[in-house]
Design a protein around this motif. Structure first.
Motif, PDB file in Angstrom:
ATOM      1  N   HIS A 118       4.416  10.377   6.044  1.00 26.87           N
ATOM      2  CA  HIS A 118       3.646  10.875   7.186  1.00 26.87           C
ATOM      3  C   HIS A 118       2.308  11.469   6.762  1.00 26.87           C
ATOM      4  CE1 HIS A 118       7.546  11.390   9.775  1.00 26.87           C
ATOM      5  NE2 HIS A 118       7.183  10.125   9.617  1.00 26.87           N
ATOM      6  N   VAL A 119       1.448  10.626   6.244  1.00 27.79           N
ATOM      7  CA  VAL A 119       0.072  11.033   5.936  1.00 27.79           C
ATOM      8  C   VAL A 119      -0.854  10.283   6.884  1.00 27.79           C
ATOM      9  CG1 VAL A 119       0.628  11.523   3.531  1.00 27.79           C
ATOM     10  CG2 VAL A 119      -0.229   9.253   4.167  1.00 27.79           C
ATOM     11  N   GLU A 120      -2.050  10.792   7.030  1.00 36.89           N
ATOM     12  CA  GLU A 120      -2.996  10.182   7.962  1.00 36.89           C
ATOM     13  C   GLU A 120      -3.206   8.709   7.628  1.00 36.89           C
ATOM     14  OE1 GLU A 120      -7.506  10.893   9.770  1.00 36.89           O
ATOM     15  OE2 GLU A 120      -6.601  12.377   8.412  1.00 36.89           O
ATOM     16  N   ALA A 121      -3.080   7.883   8.639  1.00 37.78           N
ATOM     17  CA  ALA A 121      -3.202   6.439   8.457  1.00 37.78           C
ATOM     18  C   ALA A 121      -4.662   6.022   8.607  1.00 37.78           C
ATOM     19  CB  ALA A 121      -2.340   5.705   9.480  1.00 37.78           C
ATOM     20  N   VAL A 165       0.837  -1.207   0.000  1.00 42.56           N
ATOM     21  CA  VAL A 165       0.000   0.000   0.000  1.00 42.56           C
ATOM     22  C   VAL A 165       0.868   1.252   0.000  1.00 42.56           C
ATOM     23  CG1 VAL A 165      -1.728   1.304   1.319  1.00 42.56           C
ATOM     24  CG2 VAL A 165      -1.875  -1.203   1.194  1.00 42.56           C
ATOM     25  N   LEU A 166       1.929   1.228   0.805  1.00 41.12           N
ATOM     26  CA  LEU A 166       2.755   2.425   0.993  1.00 41.12           C
ATOM     27  C   LEU A 166       3.783   2.623  -0.114  1.00 41.12           C
ATOM     28  CD1 LEU A 166       3.444   2.099   4.828  1.00 41.12           C
ATOM     29  CD2 LEU A 166       1.854   3.668   3.709  1.00 41.12           C
ATOM     30  N   ALA A 167       4.381   1.539  -0.591  1.00 42.24           N
ATOM     31  CA  ALA A 167       5.526   1.640  -1.506  1.00 42.24           C
ATOM     32  C   ALA A 167       5.276   2.493  -2.736  1.00 42.24           C
ATOM     33  CB  ALA A 167       5.991   0.239  -1.911  1.00 42.24           C
ATOM     34  N   PRO A 168       4.118   2.386  -3.401  1.00 45.40           N
ATOM     35  CA  PRO A 168       3.938   3.143  -4.648  1.00 45.40           C
ATOM     36  C   PRO A 168       3.991   4.661  -4.483  1.00 45.40           C
ATOM     37  CG  PRO A 168       2.327   1.366  -4.501  1.00 45.40           C
ATOM     38  CD  PRO A 168       2.993   1.466  -3.163  1.00 45.40           C
ATOM     39  N   ARG A 169       3.739   5.167  -3.281  1.00 42.50           N
ATOM     40  CA  ARG A 169       3.745   6.626  -3.134  1.00 42.50           C
ATOM     41  C   ARG A 169       4.961   7.149  -2.367  1.00 42.50           C
ATOM     42  NH1 ARG A 169       2.085   7.820   1.906  1.00 42.50           N
ATOM     43  NH2 ARG A 169       0.677   6.431   3.018  1.00 42.50           N
ATOM     44  N   LEU A 170       5.933   6.275  -2.124  1.00 44.03           N
ATOM     45  CA  LEU A 170       7.152   6.711  -1.442  1.00 44.03           C
ATOM     46  C   LEU A 170       8.242   7.000  -2.463  1.00 44.03           C
ATOM     47  CD1 LEU A 170       7.152   4.213   1.556  1.00 44.03           C
ATOM     48  CD2 LEU A 170       6.449   6.620   1.564  1.00 44.03           C
ATOM     49  N   PRO A 171       9.019   8.089  -2.255  1.00 43.97           N
ATOM     50  CA  PRO A 171       9.999   8.502  -3.259  1.00 43.97           C
ATOM     51  C   PRO A 171      11.331   7.762  -3.199  1.00 43.97           C
ATOM     52  CG  PRO A 171       9.938  10.094  -1.471  1.00 43.97           C
ATOM     53  CD  PRO A 171       8.867   9.084  -1.173  1.00 43.97           C
ATOM     54  N   LEU A 172      11.487   6.830  -2.267  1.00 44.03           N
ATOM     55  CA  LEU A 172      12.686   5.999  -2.192  1.00 44.03           C
ATOM     56  C   LEU A 172      12.289   4.530  -2.268  1.00 44.03           C
ATOM     57  CD1 LEU A 172      14.775   7.617   0.720  1.00 44.03           C
ATOM     58  CD2 LEU A 172      15.316   7.667  -1.722  1.00 44.03           C
ATOM     59  N   PRO A 173      13.172   3.677  -2.766  1.00 47.23           N
ATOM     60  CA  PRO A 173      12.875   2.247  -2.765  1.00 47.23           C
ATOM     61  C   PRO A 173      12.715   1.711  -1.341  1.00 47.23           C
ATOM     62  CG  PRO A 173      14.747   2.736  -4.196  1.00 47.23           C
ATOM     63  CD  PRO A 173      14.467   3.982  -3.416  1.00 47.23           C
ATOM     64  N   VAL A 174      11.722   0.856  -1.161  1.00 43.84           N
ATOM     65  CA  VAL A 174      11.519   0.135   0.093  1.00 43.84           C
ATOM     66  C   VAL A 174      11.263  -1.331  -0.270  1.00 43.84           C
ATOM     67  CG1 VAL A 174      10.581   2.161   1.281  1.00 43.84           C
ATOM     68  CG2 VAL A 174       9.019   0.540   0.171  1.00 43.84           C
ATOM     69  N   PRO A 175      11.525  -2.265   0.640  1.00 42.57           N
ATOM     70  CA  PRO A 175      11.283  -3.667   0.312  1.00 42.57           C
ATOM     71  C   PRO A 175       9.783  -3.918   0.150  1.00 42.57           C
ATOM     72  CG  PRO A 175      12.223  -3.429   2.528  1.00 42.57           C
ATOM     73  CD  PRO A 175      12.020  -2.076   1.998  1.00 42.57           C
ATOM     74  N   THR A 176       9.417  -4.593  -0.916  1.00 39.90           N
ATOM     75  CA  THR A 176       8.013  -4.875  -1.176  1.00 39.90           C
ATOM     76  C   THR A 176       7.808  -6.386  -1.290  1.00 39.90           C
ATOM     77  OG1 THR A 176       7.892  -2.798  -2.404  1.00 39.90           O
ATOM     78  CG2 THR A 176       6.056  -4.323  -2.658  1.00 39.90           C
ATOM     79  N   PRO A 177       6.879  -6.953  -0.534  1.00 33.21           N
ATOM     80  CA  PRO A 177       6.662  -8.405  -0.586  1.00 33.21           C
ATOM     81  C   PRO A 177       6.175  -8.845  -1.964  1.00 33.21           C
ATOM     82  CG  PRO A 177       5.621  -7.433   1.358  1.00 33.21           C
ATOM     83  CD  PRO A 177       6.036  -6.302   0.481  1.00 33.21           C
ATOM     84  N   VAL A 178       6.741  -9.943  -2.454  1.00 31.83           N
ATOM     85  CA  VAL A 178       6.299 -10.500  -3.734  1.00 31.83           C
ATOM     86  C   VAL A 178       5.791 -11.930  -3.593  1.00 31.83           C
ATOM     87  CG1 VAL A 178       7.771  -8.991  -5.107  1.00 31.83           C
ATOM     88  CG2 VAL A 178       8.657 -11.184  -4.345  1.00 31.83           C
ATOM     89  N   THR A 235      16.548  14.427   0.855  1.00 29.13           N
ATOM     90  CA  THR A 235      15.999  13.122   0.476  1.00 29.13           C
ATOM     91  C   THR A 235      15.210  12.512   1.620  1.00 29.13           C
ATOM     92  OG1 THR A 235      17.818  12.742  -1.065  1.00 29.13           O
ATOM     93  CG2 THR A 235      16.605  10.807  -0.323  1.00 29.13           C
ATOM     94  N   LEU A 236      15.779  12.526   2.826  1.00 31.27           N
ATOM     95  CA  LEU A 236      15.087  11.954   3.978  1.00 31.27           C
ATOM     96  C   LEU A 236      13.825  12.749   4.304  1.00 31.27           C
ATOM     97  CD1 LEU A 236      15.082   9.842   6.256  1.00 31.27           C
ATOM     98  CD2 LEU A 236      16.443  11.448   7.626  1.00 31.27           C
ATOM     99  N   ALA A 237      13.912  14.070   4.234  1.00 27.21           N
ATOM    100  CA  ALA A 237      12.738  14.902   4.515  1.00 27.21           C
ATOM    101  C   ALA A 237      11.619  14.631   3.508  1.00 27.21           C
ATOM    102  CB  ALA A 237      13.125  16.379   4.491  1.00 27.21           C
ATOM    103  N   GLY A 238      11.983  14.491   2.244  1.00 27.15           N
ATOM    104  CA  GLY A 238      10.975  14.204   1.227  1.00 27.15           C
ATOM    105  C   GLY A 238      10.328  12.849   1.436  1.00 27.15           C
ATOM    106  N   PHE A 239      11.145  11.867   1.827  1.00 27.24           N
ATOM    107  CA  PHE A 239      10.611  10.534   2.099  1.00 27.24           C
ATOM    108  C   PHE A 239       9.620  10.569   3.258  1.00 27.24           C
ATOM    109  CE2 PHE A 239      10.744   6.595   4.534  1.00 27.24           C
ATOM    110  CZ  PHE A 239      10.429   5.657   3.560  1.00 27.24           C
ATOM    111  N   LEU A 240       9.993  11.234   4.352  1.00 26.13           N
ATOM    112  CA  LEU A 240       9.122  11.256   5.519  1.00 26.13           C
ATOM    113  C   LEU A 240       7.881  12.108   5.281  1.00 26.13           C
ATOM    114  CD1 LEU A 240      11.713  11.325   8.438  1.00 26.13           C
ATOM    115  CD2 LEU A 240      10.383   9.403   7.550  1.00 26.13           C
ATOM    116  N   ARG A 241       8.012  13.145   4.500  1.00 30.17           N
ATOM    117  CA  ARG A 241       6.828  13.941   4.168  1.00 30.17           C
ATOM    118  C   ARG A 241       5.806  13.090   3.408  1.00 30.17           C
ATOM    119  NH1 ARG A 241       9.038  18.783   1.577  1.00 30.17           N
ATOM    120  NH2 ARG A 241       8.855  17.580  -0.344  1.00 30.17           N
ATOM    121  N   ALA A 242       6.310  12.229   2.522  1.00 28.30           N
ATOM    122  CA  ALA A 242       5.417  11.354   1.766  1.00 28.30           C
ATOM    123  C   ALA A 242       4.837  10.249   2.648  1.00 28.30           C
ATOM    124  CB  ALA A 242       6.167  10.742   0.581  1.00 28.30           C
TER     125      ALA A 242
END
Length: 296
Positions: free
Chosen positions: A128-131, A68-81, A119-126
């Motif tokens: 840190h949205v309402e869960a 759910v989260l990975a597609p809107r984050l600006p850095l690569p994160v591990p995604t289950p396959v 880079t870190l600020a942009g990642f966390l801004r993306a």
């Protein structure tokens, strides 16, 4: 709890049983890990094996929410396959995930501080949205600092040669006195330390290990301004992040002090050869605490 010995042969056997189309890929151990052990699978995948974690909840949480989260984050994160289920061969959960390339920061360094801060600020801004209402809560992490004083004191007492204890306590006391988070619970990584971000070409290039993911106070992640970034870049980080008020920064700085002490303690344990100790975390924790005390 007895640790299960995980070998490359075991990983291959499990793949052959449950995902035979992946069983022919090369399997290589990845150093580190505590609750889970990681194995590279070919060039683009990894197998995350539940090891010391007593329950599968952290892995199941990553399986549920990272897609759910990975597609809107600006850095690569591990995604289950792929999902690996408990079996007679291995009675725990395991997950095949995308591999995030780069070197863990606890084995690397940041030389492009301004770029890393942005880079870190942009990642966390993306992030840190309402869960959503069904997002996981976390009773151990995410509390206001005043609910974590026991842990802070435990780390402070356990670490040798902290330095200016009075100054460290002053930062913590200021965080405890700061107003609580009054916004809606937002998505929080919860465990941003040097082993959970990767670097490439002197800057942050990915974020890993979302086992602590929860909905709550973003200050828990904003502590990374001091824990991860080089001296003198915290102000730029907060300017780029743009959503942190004074109270949030005060809470984040106190939490950064606690996280720094934890890193120092893990380093101390490593120097003494104790289980789970990480010798290279000591210098990282010391440098982070120095940045916390300088406020930059």
């Amino acid at each position: 709890m007895t640790e299960i010995e995980i070998t490359a042969d075991l990983v291959r056997d499990l793949l052959q049983e449950q995902h035979p189309d992946l069983a022919g890929l090369a399997v290589r151990e990845v150093a580190g890990g505590w609750g889970n052990q990681m194995w590279r699978l070919g060039d683009e995948l990894a197998v995350r094996m539940q090891r010391m974690d007593p329950t599968p909840e952290l892995q199941l949480k990553e399986r549920r929410w990272l897609p759910v989260l990975a597609p809107r984050l600006p850095l690569p994160v591990p995604t289950p396959v792929r999902s690996g289920e408990p079996s007679e061969r291995f009675p725990k959960h395991w997950t095949v995930m995308t591999w995030v390339p780069g070197e863990p920061l606890d084995h690397g360094s940041i030389s492009r501080g301004a770029h890393a801060a942005d880079t870190l600020a942009g990642f966390l801004r993306a992030l840190h949205v309402e869960a959503p209402a069904e997002a996981p809560a976390n009773s151990d992490l995410g509390a206001h600092p005043k609910g974590c004083t026991g842990g802070f004191e435990q780390f402070l007492q356990a670490v040798d040669a902290v330095g200016d204890v009075r100054a460290v306590r002053a930062v913590w006391d200021d965080a405890v006195a700061a107003p609580e988070w009054e916004g809606p619970p937002v998505w929080v990584h919860g465990d941003l330390h040097p082993a959970n971000v990767v670097v490439t070409d002197g800057t942050i290039s990915g974020v890993i290990d979302f086992g602590a993911l929860f909905a709550g106070d973003p200050a828990w992640d904003l502590a990374a301004a001091w824990v991860l970034l080089p001296t003198g870049t915290a102000a730029r980080f907060f300017d780029t992040y743009g959503h942190a008020d004074e109270a949030m920064i005060r809470r984040a700085r106190g939490l950064a002090a606690m996280k720094s002490l934890f890193l120092m303690l893990m380093g101390q344990n490593g120097d003494r050869g104790l289980p789970g100790g990480k010798p290279n975390w000591g210098p990282a924790g010391r440098a982070a605490l120095d940045r916390v005390l300088k406020g930059s």
